[in-house]
Motif scaffolding. Structure first.
Motif, PDB file in Angstrom:
ATOM      1  N   MET A   1      26.968  20.654  61.552  1.00 59.32           N
ATOM      2  CA  MET A   1      26.045  19.616  62.011  1.00 59.32           C
ATOM      3  C   MET A   1      25.372  20.047  63.307  1.00 59.32           C
ATOM      4  SD  MET A   1      28.254  16.104  61.385  1.00 59.32           S
ATOM      5  CE  MET A   1      26.849  15.029  61.607  1.00 59.32           C
ATOM      6  N   ARG A   2      24.069  19.771  63.408  1.00 60.94           N
ATOM      7  CA  ARG A   2      23.332  20.003  64.647  1.00 60.94           C
ATOM      8  C   ARG A   2      23.473  18.754  65.515  1.00 60.94           C
ATOM      9  NH1 ARG A   2      18.137  19.930  64.122  1.00 60.94           N
ATOM     10  NH2 ARG A   2      17.640  21.327  65.870  1.00 60.94           N
ATOM     11  N   ILE A   3      24.086  18.926  66.673  1.00 58.26           N
ATOM     12  CA  ILE A   3      24.406  17.781  67.520  1.00 58.26           C
ATOM     13  C   ILE A   3      23.672  17.894  68.843  1.00 58.26           C
ATOM     14  CG2 ILE A   3      26.252  16.531  68.704  1.00 58.26           C
ATOM     15  CD1 ILE A   3      28.132  17.497  66.506  1.00 58.26           C
ATOM     16  N   LEU A   4      23.009  16.807  69.226  1.00 59.58           N
ATOM     17  CA  LEU A   4      22.265  16.746  70.478  1.00 59.58           C
ATOM     18  C   LEU A   4      22.982  15.812  71.437  1.00 59.58           C
ATOM     19  CD1 LEU A   4      19.518  17.615  71.855  1.00 59.58           C
ATOM     20  CD2 LEU A   4      18.667  15.370  71.137  1.00 59.58           C
ATOM     21  N   PHE A   5      23.305  16.304  72.620  1.00 57.90           N
ATOM     22  CA  PHE A   5      23.864  15.480  73.684  1.00 57.90           C
ATOM     23  C   PHE A   5      22.748  15.145  74.659  1.00 57.90           C
ATOM     24  CE2 PHE A   5      27.765  17.118  72.024  1.00 57.90           C
ATOM     25  CZ  PHE A   5      28.779  16.256  72.441  1.00 57.90           C
ATOM     26  N   LEU A   6      22.534  13.849  74.867  1.00 53.95           N
ATOM     27  CA  LEU A   6      21.541  13.456  75.859  1.00 53.95           C
ATOM     28  C   LEU A   6      22.151  13.617  77.243  1.00 53.95           C
ATOM     29  CD1 LEU A   6      18.850  12.306  76.760  1.00 53.95           C
ATOM     30  CD2 LEU A   6      19.830  10.019  76.540  1.00 53.95           C
ATOM     31  N   ALA A  66      12.571  19.042  65.728  1.00 47.32           N
ATOM     32  CA  ALA A  66      13.007  18.438  64.469  1.00 47.32           C
ATOM     33  C   ALA A  66      14.168  17.502  64.750  1.00 47.32           C
ATOM     34  CB  ALA A  66      13.435  19.528  63.478  1.00 47.32           C
ATOM     35  N   PRO A  67      14.419  16.551  63.851  1.00 47.14           N
ATOM     36  CA  PRO A  67      15.555  15.651  64.041  1.00 47.14           C
ATOM     37  C   PRO A  67      16.889  16.393  64.023  1.00 47.14           C
ATOM     38  CG  PRO A  67      14.045  14.787  62.391  1.00 47.14           C
ATOM     39  CD  PRO A  67      13.636  16.192  62.657  1.00 47.14           C
ATOM     40  N   ARG A  88      14.061   9.517  70.954  1.00 47.86           N
ATOM     41  CA  ARG A  88      13.364   9.053  69.758  1.00 47.86           C
ATOM     42  C   ARG A  88      12.853  10.204  68.874  1.00 47.86           C
ATOM     43  NH1 ARG A  88      11.796   3.965  68.511  1.00 47.86           N
ATOM     44  NH2 ARG A  88      12.048   3.192  70.642  1.00 47.86           N
ATOM     45  N   PRO A  89      12.256  11.265  69.432  1.00 50.04           N
ATOM     46  CA  PRO A  89      11.782  12.351  68.566  1.00 50.04           C
ATOM     47  C   PRO A  89      12.902  13.111  67.853  1.00 50.04           C
ATOM     48  CG  PRO A  89      10.759  12.453  70.740  1.00 50.04           C
ATOM     49  CD  PRO A  89      11.879  11.491  70.833  1.00 50.04           C
ATOM     50  N   ALA A  90      14.139  12.952  68.334  1.00 44.83           N
ATOM     51  CA  ALA A  90      15.267  13.679  67.752  1.00 44.83           C
ATOM     52  C   ALA A  90      15.980  12.882  66.674  1.00 44.83           C
ATOM     53  CB  ALA A  90      16.260  14.051  68.850  1.00 44.83           C
ATOM     54  N   VAL A  91      15.578  11.627  66.473  1.00 47.26           N
ATOM     55  CA  VAL A  91      16.243  10.749  65.511  1.00 47.26           C
ATOM     56  C   VAL A  91      15.404  10.653  64.250  1.00 47.26           C
ATOM     57  CG1 VAL A  91      17.130   8.431  65.071  1.00 47.26           C
ATOM     58  CG2 VAL A  91      17.345   9.434  67.359  1.00 47.26           C
ATOM     59  N   GLU A  93      15.546  10.192  59.691  1.00 45.81           N
ATOM     60  CA  GLU A  93      16.022   9.222  58.707  1.00 45.81           C
ATOM     61  C   GLU A  93      17.528   9.259  58.530  1.00 45.81           C
ATOM     62  OE1 GLU A  93      15.294   8.104  53.961  1.00 45.81           O
ATOM     63  OE2 GLU A  93      14.032   9.602  54.959  1.00 45.81           O
ATOM     64  N   ASN A  94      18.134  10.451  58.654  1.00 47.53           N
ATOM     65  CA  ASN A  94      19.565  10.587  58.414  1.00 47.53           C
ATOM     66  C   ASN A  94      20.361  10.886  59.688  1.00 47.53           C
ATOM     67  OD1 ASN A  94      19.365  10.273  55.515  1.00 47.53           O
ATOM     68  ND2 ASN A  94      18.428  12.309  55.487  1.00 47.53           N
ATOM     69  N   THR A  95      19.751  10.722  60.834  1.00 50.27           N
ATOM     70  CA  THR A  95      20.438  10.994  62.099  1.00 50.27           C
ATOM     71  C   THR A  95      21.429   9.889  62.431  1.00 50.27           C
ATOM     72  OG1 THR A  95      18.487  12.160  62.945  1.00 50.27           O
ATOM     73  CG2 THR A  95      20.108  11.410  64.568  1.00 50.27           C
TER      74      THR A  95
END
Length: 311
Positions: A1-6, A66-67, A88-91, A93-95
């Motif tokens: 999974m590609r995971i983004l930490f804010l 991309a999300p 918002r740009p990182a979210v 449909e399936n995020t």
């Protein structure tokens, strides 16, 4: 999974750094200065369970292309509106969006922004701080994230996210994550209300003439609110809370008190105000919490004068 930490502050940096070190596909979404620092120096953690320095991926909002599969939020409640717009740009449909904020108030805003099916329940338990040079200092051996589905349709995806996170740190899956969030909330509401109101540690309050009774009563108010809302604390957590709050030698105080002492912003509404209002809605008497909330709001009004808060 590609995971983004804010962010790569104390909390997000710790958990994201541990996961990155374990081989997770982690990216930190940060401001340009922090991005440059992370790319140059990596994440640095000093901890009794082991220090680490590891290279990480870091981007700014403009670089989101991309999300992501999951976005993890550990921002303060007063920064939530900005955080929502930033991710918002990182979210897509399936995020999955996993918030690690205190209390429950943030869930409504996230549901409105991204839709409830994308927003999981979650919380973390950790004591950390970020030093001026960007190092994350972890105090004590405990650091855990609890997550779980709020809707039946989230079960498979949230279990998959749990399995990924558990490769890097203590991640716990809960089928009743809202109950787990309440279990933390009633405790931190009692701790923040009491230590901020008295400008003192738990031990210092207990060593006053009526301090032990005061602390017991403020815990009882928080327990009554949680119970009236359908989430009575588990016995083990209740016993832990009562033991900690009656310790005359305790040096513990809420992080909110430390924020006040340095003149910083606080999460008064998220941690204390919201639980008070949920108590009112259930006709639970909360005179001590009400007093603490007035105290915290008065502190906030020094910096942001406003109209009286509507009851």
């Amino acid at each position: 999974m590609r995971i983004l930490f804010l962010g790569a502050g104390a909390t997000g940096g710790y958990f994201g750094g541990r996961l990155a070190k374990a081989g997770g596909d982690v990216t930190f979404l940060v401001r340009p200065k922090r991005r440059d620092q992370l790319i140059r120096d990596g994440i640095k953690i000093e901890s009794p369970v082991g220090n680490l320095t590891t290279p990480v991926k870091a981007i700014t909002r403009e670089e989101i292309s991309a999300p992501y599969d999951a976005v993890i939020l550990s921002s303060k409640a007063y920064d939530l509106s900005d955080a929502i717009e930033t991710i918002r740009p990182a979210v897509g449909e399936n995020t999955l969006v996993l918030p690690l904020l205190n209390g429950l108030k943030h869930l409504e805003a996230l549901d409105d922004a991204f839709g409830a099916p994308r927003v999981l329940g979650g919380m973390c338990q950790i004591s950390v701080t970020l030093t001026d040079d960007g190092t994350i200092q972890h105090f004590g051996p405990f650091a855990a994230v609890t997550l779980g589905p709020r809707l039946a349709e989230q079960k498979t995806a949230s279990a998959k996210l749990h399995d990924v996170l558990a490769k890097g740190f203590d991640a716990r899956y809960s089928d009743d994550v809202i109950a787990a969030m309440w279990g933390k909330w009633f405790f931190i509401a009692a701790l923040a209300s009491s230590t901020c109101l008295m400008r003192a540690t738990v031990g210092e309050i207990n060593r006053t003439e009526n301090g032990r009774e005061f602390l017991a009563n403020i815990v009882s108010e928080c327990v009554a609110i949680a119970t009236a809302n359908g989430y009575p604390p588990e016995q083990a957590m209740l016993e832990f809370t009562k033991s900690l709050m009656s310790d005359s030698n305790s040096k513990i105080s809420a992080s909110m008190l430390r924020d006040i002492e340095r003149g910083g912003r606080i999460e008064a509404e998220q941690i204390v105000g919201d639980i008070v209002r949920r108590g009112r809605a259930q006709n639970v008497a909360t005179p001590l919490l009400e007093t603490a909330l007035i105290h915290l709001q008065a502190y906030e009004n020094r910096f942001t004068p406003s109209e009286p808060v509507s009851r």
